[in-house]
Design a protein around this motif. Sequence first.
Motif, PDB file in Angstrom:
ATOM      1  N   GLU A 268      33.672  49.768  35.080  1.00 15.88           N
ATOM      2  CA  GLU A 268      34.000  48.688  35.833  1.00 15.88           C
ATOM      3  C   GLU A 268      34.835  48.177  34.808  1.00 15.88           C
ATOM      4  N   GLU A 292      40.544  34.527  39.858  1.00 16.40           N
ATOM      5  CA  GLU A 292      40.052  34.442  41.361  1.00 16.40           C
ATOM      6  C   GLU A 292      40.608  35.418  42.106  1.00 16.40           C
ATOM      7  N   ARG A 295      39.852  38.968  40.893  1.00 17.59           N
ATOM      8  CA  ARG A 295      38.357  39.278  41.557  1.00 17.59           C
ATOM      9  C   ARG A 295      38.366  39.500  42.689  1.00 17.59           C
ATOM     10  N   ARG A 296      39.050  38.957  43.652  1.00 17.64           N
ATOM     11  CA  ARG A 296      39.120  39.262  45.341  1.00 17.64           C
ATOM     12  C   ARG A 296      39.503  40.854  45.461  1.00 17.64           C
ATOM     13  N   LEU A 298      39.696  43.235  42.910  1.00 15.13           N
ATOM     14  CA  LEU A 298      38.724  44.112  42.260  1.00 15.13           C
ATOM     15  C   LEU A 298      37.457  44.372  43.146  1.00 15.13           C
ATOM     16  N   ASP A 299      36.983  43.235  43.919  1.00 13.54           N
ATOM     17  CA  ASP A 299      36.014  43.550  44.942  1.00 13.54           C
ATOM     18  C   ASP A 299      36.586  44.312  46.211  1.00 13.54           C
ATOM     19  N   ALA A 302      36.052  47.741  45.035  1.00 11.35           N
ATOM     20  CA  ALA A 302      34.994  48.370  44.808  1.00 11.35           C
ATOM     21  C   ALA A 302      34.395  48.609  46.151  1.00 11.35           C
ATOM     22  N   GLU A 303      34.727  47.768  47.242  1.00 10.20           N
ATOM     23  CA  GLU A 303      34.358  48.285  48.424  1.00 10.20           C
ATOM     24  C   GLU A 303      34.431  49.333  49.079  1.00 10.20           C
TER      25      GLU A 303
END
Length: 440
Positions: A268, A292, A295-296, A298-299, A302-303
Amino acid sequence: MSLDAVTGAAKAQMPEAAAADFIHSLFKPAHILVAISGGSDSTGLLAALAEHLKSLPNSGVTLSAATIDHGLRAEAADEAREVAALCASLGIPHVIRRWQGEKPKNGIMAAAREARYGLLADIAAEISANVIVTAHTIDDQRETLAMRTARLNEGEVGAGTGIADAVLFDRRIWIVRPLLGCRRADIRAYLDGRGMPWLDDPSNEDVRYERVRTRKHLSLEPALLSLPDASTARAALSADAAAWLEAYVAVHAGALCAISRAALAADEAVIAYAIPYLAAVFGGEPYGPGRERMRRILDFIAEGRPGRRTAGGVVFDLRRDGLYLMRESRDIRPLVLAAGADGIWDGRFRIVNHEAAAIRVEAAGATGAMEFPEGLPKGAVQRARAVLPKAVVGDEGAAASVTTAPYLAPFDRFLTRFNLTFANRLAACLDREPYVPPPL
């Protein structure tokens, strides 16, 4: 020069030791250009280097100095002449250069920094210097880390690496900070011990500037002899991310970044390091999307569910076979280049005009015809093709004769030494030449 020596990770250095360490670390022969304002830090740097070189008559090292008059204070010209007199007394060649032209009303400190480094790089080229040194100290490092920490959102940790020990400017020349492990108080004691005065810049007391406010606040806290060193870890992460690039990433036409699905299962920390830089390059920005927004993204990655997101002017197109990055098609401004001129278009490509007349560079849009390899998603190819540059000349829009090369916005202007391994690997992906290696 060891990394610890310039970050203050072990303990504060004395300026004499820092100067000796730096000169010892240089590849020889070397020609050092010292940026000197006349303040205590830069005067101490020049004096310590000159003193050490006197003890090394066959060092293979030449010393010169330069003062940049930013034209922001009436006293600056007289101060520059005082510095010239000091350099003459030490037998050191000295150049004064003035920042000409209109000054911006906002962001003056950042603009002055850009101008200063540009002028210093020009002087270095004129006198064949191969390294510039500036006098940043552990006090400057402490201020920088404090300012970056203050900008973090609640709950976030880490202020980054702070000031780098060495930075490559404009792909031209390395700027090194030999005194980054030294305290200002020790530098002033060194000068006092040799009867050498220095100048005080009144802007260092102007609380309109964030750094001055931070400095005053920190003066109320106990001084530190050392600071945490995050640069070694950053350099290691850069190397890991470079290996990740080589294994999993392909770039097509400088406009489409293809990342295999296997890459998204990597460490990660590597992904969180590499993706923002890739976003910056393909978005034509010196920095990736804000924390921010990143981060969205990367999320979302990752999903693992196929879909598209945008951030920082970049489309993140996640498919079953991998992730594709390309520039958004909006907010791409045209660039007009005079005959024989060159410039950066959309922060992504350097264009050189070979025509005898002005040209216009714009997004290819629906007329884009660049060939891409078979097997790539058609939608991603279509979007990437549309945001490639098209150069035209004349009223009828005939194709112009130009040279086009990818531009790496987060690295081509300022590249820190701890990001060099990753930057070189990414440059290779874009068929660019490697960056100039550090001179030490």
